[in-house]
Design a protein around this motif. Sequence first.
Motif, PDB file in Angstrom:
ATOM      1  N   PRO A   1       0.838  -1.207   0.000  1.00  0.00           N
ATOM      2  CA  PRO A   1       0.000   0.000   0.000  1.00  0.00           C
ATOM      3  C   PRO A   1       0.868   1.250   0.000  1.00  0.00           C
ATOM      4  CG  PRO A   1      -0.785  -1.594   1.606  1.00  0.00           C
ATOM      5  CD  PRO A   1       0.525  -2.102   1.091  1.00  0.00           C
ATOM      6  N   THR A   2       0.369   2.294  -0.640  1.00  0.00           N
ATOM      7  CA  THR A   2       1.174   3.512  -0.744  1.00  0.00           C
ATOM      8  C   THR A   2       0.547   4.647   0.046  1.00  0.00           C
ATOM      9  OG1 THR A   2       0.022   3.965  -2.822  1.00  0.00           O
ATOM     10  CG2 THR A   2       2.168   2.923  -2.972  1.00  0.00           C
ATOM     11  N   MET A   3      -0.595   5.160  -0.419  1.00  0.00           N
ATOM     12  CA  MET A   3      -1.195   6.312   0.267  1.00  0.00           C
ATOM     13  C   MET A   3      -1.494   6.003   1.722  1.00  0.00           C
ATOM     14  SD  MET A   3      -3.748   8.014  -2.500  1.00  0.00           S
ATOM     15  CE  MET A   3      -4.264   9.230  -1.307  1.00  0.00           C
ATOM     16  N   ALA A   4      -2.220   4.909   1.954  1.00  0.00           N
ATOM     17  CA  ALA A   4      -2.608   4.580   3.320  1.00  0.00           C
ATOM     18  C   ALA A   4      -1.424   4.189   4.170  1.00  0.00           C
ATOM     19  CB  ALA A   4      -3.627   3.443   3.302  1.00  0.00           C
ATOM     20  N   ALA A   5      -0.324   3.820   3.546  1.00  0.00           N
ATOM     21  CA  ALA A   5       0.846   3.397   4.298  1.00  0.00           C
ATOM     22  C   ALA A   5       1.715   4.564   4.717  1.00  0.00           C
ATOM     23  CB  ALA A   5       1.677   2.432   3.452  1.00  0.00           C
ATOM     24  N   GLY A   6       1.482   5.728   4.146  1.00  0.00           N
ATOM     25  CA  GLY A   6       2.325   6.866   4.479  1.00  0.00           C
ATOM     26  C   GLY A   6       3.710   6.748   3.872  1.00  0.00           C
ATOM     27  N   VAL A   7       3.828   6.013   2.762  1.00  0.00           N
ATOM     28  CA  VAL A   7       5.126   5.813   2.132  1.00  0.00           C
ATOM     29  C   VAL A   7       5.656   7.126   1.599  1.00  0.00           C
ATOM     30  CG1 VAL A   7       6.309   4.682   0.227  1.00  0.00           C
ATOM     31  CG2 VAL A   7       4.648   3.420   1.565  1.00  0.00           C
ATOM     32  N   GLY A   8       6.912   7.377   1.812  1.00  0.00           N
ATOM     33  CA  GLY A   8       7.552   8.567   1.291  1.00  0.00           C
ATOM     34  C   GLY A   8       7.544   9.736   2.244  1.00  0.00           C
ATOM     35  N   THR A   9       6.860   9.605   3.382  1.00  0.00           N
ATOM     36  CA  THR A   9       6.829  10.704   4.337  1.00  0.00           C
ATOM     37  C   THR A   9       8.126  10.759   5.117  1.00  0.00           C
ATOM     38  OG1 THR A   9       5.801   9.260   5.978  1.00  0.00           O
ATOM     39  CG2 THR A   9       4.330  10.559   4.600  1.00  0.00           C
ATOM     40  N   ALA A  10       8.552  11.960   5.446  1.00  0.00           N
ATOM     41  CA  ALA A  10       9.783  12.126   6.200  1.00  0.00           C
ATOM     42  C   ALA A  10       9.564  11.696   7.634  1.00  0.00           C
ATOM     43  CB  ALA A  10      10.224  13.593   6.146  1.00  0.00           C
ATOM     44  N   ALA A  11      10.622  11.174   8.254  1.00  0.00           N
ATOM     45  CA  ALA A  11      10.531  10.734   9.641  1.00  0.00           C
ATOM     46  C   ALA A  11      10.188  11.925  10.533  1.00  0.00           C
ATOM     47  CB  ALA A  11      11.846  10.097  10.064  1.00  0.00           C
ATOM     48  N   GLU A  12       9.245  11.730  11.402  1.00  0.00           N
ATOM     49  CA  GLU A  12       8.783  12.792  12.294  1.00  0.00           C
ATOM     50  C   GLU A  12       9.729  12.928  13.492  1.00  0.00           C
ATOM     51  OE1 GLU A  12       4.658  13.988  14.668  1.00  0.00           O
ATOM     52  OE2 GLU A  12       4.949  11.967  13.862  1.00  0.00           O
ATOM     53  N   ILE A  13      10.013  14.151  13.871  1.00  0.00           N
ATOM     54  CA  ILE A  13      10.778  14.390  15.094  1.00  0.00           C
ATOM     55  C   ILE A  13       9.798  14.325  16.254  1.00  0.00           C
ATOM     56  CG2 ILE A  13      12.196  16.026  16.369  1.00  0.00           C
ATOM     57  CD1 ILE A  13      13.147  17.141  13.710  1.00  0.00           C
ATOM     58  N   LEU A  14       9.965  13.320  17.104  1.00  0.00           N
ATOM     59  CA  LEU A  14       8.997  13.083  18.166  1.00  0.00           C
ATOM     60  C   LEU A  14       9.229  14.008  19.354  1.00  0.00           C
ATOM     61  CD1 LEU A  14       8.920   9.181  18.085  1.00  0.00           C
ATOM     62  CD2 LEU A  14       7.367  10.790  16.958  1.00  0.00           C
ATOM     63  N   PRO A  15       8.164  14.512  19.935  1.00  0.00           N
ATOM     64  CA  PRO A  15       8.295  15.402  21.103  1.00  0.00           C
ATOM     65  C   PRO A  15       8.706  14.613  22.344  1.00  0.00           C
ATOM     66  CG  PRO A  15       5.986  14.955  20.644  1.00  0.00           C
ATOM     67  CD  PRO A  15       6.755  14.348  19.516  1.00  0.00           C
ATOM     68  N   PRO A  16       9.300  15.292  23.321  1.00  0.00           N
ATOM     69  CA  PRO A  16       9.706  14.605  24.559  1.00  0.00           C
ATOM     70  C   PRO A  16       8.496  14.209  25.395  1.00  0.00           C
ATOM     71  CG  PRO A  16      10.062  16.969  24.754  1.00  0.00           C
ATOM     72  CD  PRO A  16       9.675  16.717  23.326  1.00  0.00           C
ATOM     73  N   THR A  17       8.668  13.180  26.190  1.00  0.00           N
ATOM     74  CA  THR A  17       7.614  12.702  27.068  1.00  0.00           C
ATOM     75  C   THR A  17       7.406  13.672  28.236  1.00  0.00           C
ATOM     76  OG1 THR A  17       8.091  10.402  26.503  1.00  0.00           O
ATOM     77  CG2 THR A  17       6.914  10.794  28.561  1.00  0.00           C
ATOM     78  N   LEU A  18       6.146  13.924  28.578  1.00  0.00           N
ATOM     79  CA  LEU A  18       5.814  14.835  29.668  1.00  0.00           C
ATOM     80  C   LEU A  18       5.578  14.049  30.958  1.00  0.00           C
ATOM     81  CD1 LEU A  18       3.358  17.274  27.840  1.00  0.00           C
ATOM     82  CD2 LEU A  18       5.854  17.357  27.984  1.00  0.00           C
ATOM     83  N   ASP A  19       6.180  14.526  32.049  1.00  0.00           N
ATOM     84  CA  ASP A  19       6.017  13.872  33.340  1.00  0.00           C
ATOM     85  C   ASP A  19       5.408  14.846  34.352  1.00  0.00           C
ATOM     86  OD1 ASP A  19       8.083  15.580  34.114  1.00  0.00           O
ATOM     87  OD2 ASP A  19       9.622  14.020  33.997  1.00  0.00           O
ATOM     88  N   SER A  20       5.467  14.487  35.624  1.00  0.00           N
ATOM     89  CA  SER A  20       4.807  15.289  36.657  1.00  0.00           C
ATOM     90  C   SER A  20       5.395  16.686  36.808  1.00  0.00           C
ATOM     91  CB  SER A  20       4.872  14.564  38.005  1.00  0.00           C
ATOM     92  OG  SER A  20       6.220  14.349  38.390  1.00  0.00           O
ATOM     93  N   SER A  21       6.596  16.885  36.305  1.00  0.00           N
ATOM     94  CA  SER A  21       7.221  18.205  36.401  1.00  0.00           C
ATOM     95  C   SER A  21       6.955  19.072  35.171  1.00  0.00           C
ATOM     96  CB  SER A  21       8.734  18.056  36.603  1.00  0.00           C
ATOM     97  OG  SER A  21       9.333  17.473  35.454  1.00  0.00           O
ATOM     98  N   SER A  22       6.296  18.527  34.172  1.00  0.00           N
ATOM     99  CA  SER A  22       6.073  19.238  32.914  1.00  0.00           C
ATOM    100  C   SER A  22       4.844  20.137  32.979  1.00  0.00           C
ATOM    101  CB  SER A  22       5.899  18.241  31.765  1.00  0.00           C
ATOM    102  OG  SER A  22       7.001  17.370  31.675  1.00  0.00           O
ATOM    103  N   LYS A  23       4.922  21.262  32.316  1.00  0.00           N
ATOM    104  CA  LYS A  23       3.786  22.170  32.222  1.00  0.00           C
ATOM    105  C   LYS A  23       2.816  21.668  31.161  1.00  0.00           C
ATOM    106  CE  LYS A  23       6.317  26.319  33.681  1.00  0.00           C
ATOM    107  NZ  LYS A  23       6.704  27.702  33.328  1.00  0.00           N
ATOM    108  N   PRO A  24       1.528  21.942  31.316  1.00  0.00           N
ATOM    109  CA  PRO A  24       0.541  21.484  30.337  1.00  0.00           C
ATOM    110  C   PRO A  24       0.610  22.294  29.053  1.00  0.00           C
ATOM    111  CG  PRO A  24      -0.529  22.844  31.971  1.00  0.00           C
ATOM    112  CD  PRO A  24       0.893  22.663  32.442  1.00  0.00           C
ATOM    113  N   PRO A  25       0.150  21.722  27.947  1.00  0.00           N
ATOM    114  CA  PRO A  25       0.002  22.522  26.729  1.00  0.00           C
ATOM    115  C   PRO A  25      -1.161  23.489  26.896  1.00  0.00           C
ATOM    116  CG  PRO A  25      -0.927  20.334  26.421  1.00  0.00           C
ATOM    117  CD  PRO A  25      -0.266  20.318  27.766  1.00  0.00           C
TER     118      PRO A  25
END
Length: 315
Positions: free
Chosen positions: A74-98
């Motif tokens: 599959p191509t379209m539904a597979a997301g083929v060709g998309t650039a790797a996403e830079i993932l955001p850091p995990t939020l813990d108890s010390s993190s401020k909310p969005p």
Amino acid sequence: MAASRVIYSSALCPSNSSAKITNSHPGSAANTISFTRPPLPLNPIHYQFSLSSQLSHLNYPDKRRRRRRSFPTPTMAAGVGTAAEILPPTLDSSSKPPAIFDGTTRLYISYTCPYAQRVWITRNCKGLQDKITLVPIDLQDRPAWYKEKVYPPNKVPSLEHNNEVRGESLDLIKYIDNHFEGPSLIPDDTAKKQFADVMFSFTDSFYKAIISSFKQEGSTEETGAALDYIETALSKFSDGPFFLGQFSLVDIAYAPFIERFKPFLLEVKNYDITVGRPKLAAWIEELNLIEGYKQTRSDPKELVESYKKRFLAKL
């Protein structure tokens, strides 16, 4: 006056309870809470019957007439060709909310939760990386604001969209497929839609059958029966290697769990789930080519160690 919100919840990571919680204000306590159990899963004894006998009303084709074919990835539904996403850091108890309820669509997940991974894969395969913002939560050290201001059940996944927060992974993957742009992940074919519902209803039974073998020394009987059910299901349609022929939400529903079960059973039980199951082996091979899924995968060694701590520590 701030807009009201409605919060929906059901089988999340890791609970299977359900709830509907209505708040009069995004930061206030819930006024009403009601809980409902989801439908009971299929009895494990059903594994002993062939999928064809259970689904004769769907005109199950004779497997003996099938011929091996090669299928395009599959191509379209597979997301083929998309650039790797830079993932955001995990939020813990010390993190401020969005900036909650500011019009941004947010998907609250954990990078290690298979239920959250379902929705993450769906987002990617729809090409919604720029439309739905990931907000990863540390499940071992959760921010207080997540429960207080976003999602009182305090579980993942949840989706903040149009001033509402919704939960339950299977509901969310369908919601995203129906309410956002991008290629449809459920075909229009009636027989395939019916079969999709059958496979969605089997997910809990499948999980419980495999997990039961983790806690039994040397026992893989239920595991084998559940995996044979999957092998038969993958023979249903001849127009591709996936459950509905082409890649769909059904594959997304099972992918995170098989990703974890395969390496764990191989290391701990010396049990290769693909032996004698060529359809399952081909499904895993094709699945691993899909970019929208590959971006969500975890290190198999880390998954095995996590499952060892979770399931073997008390033995």
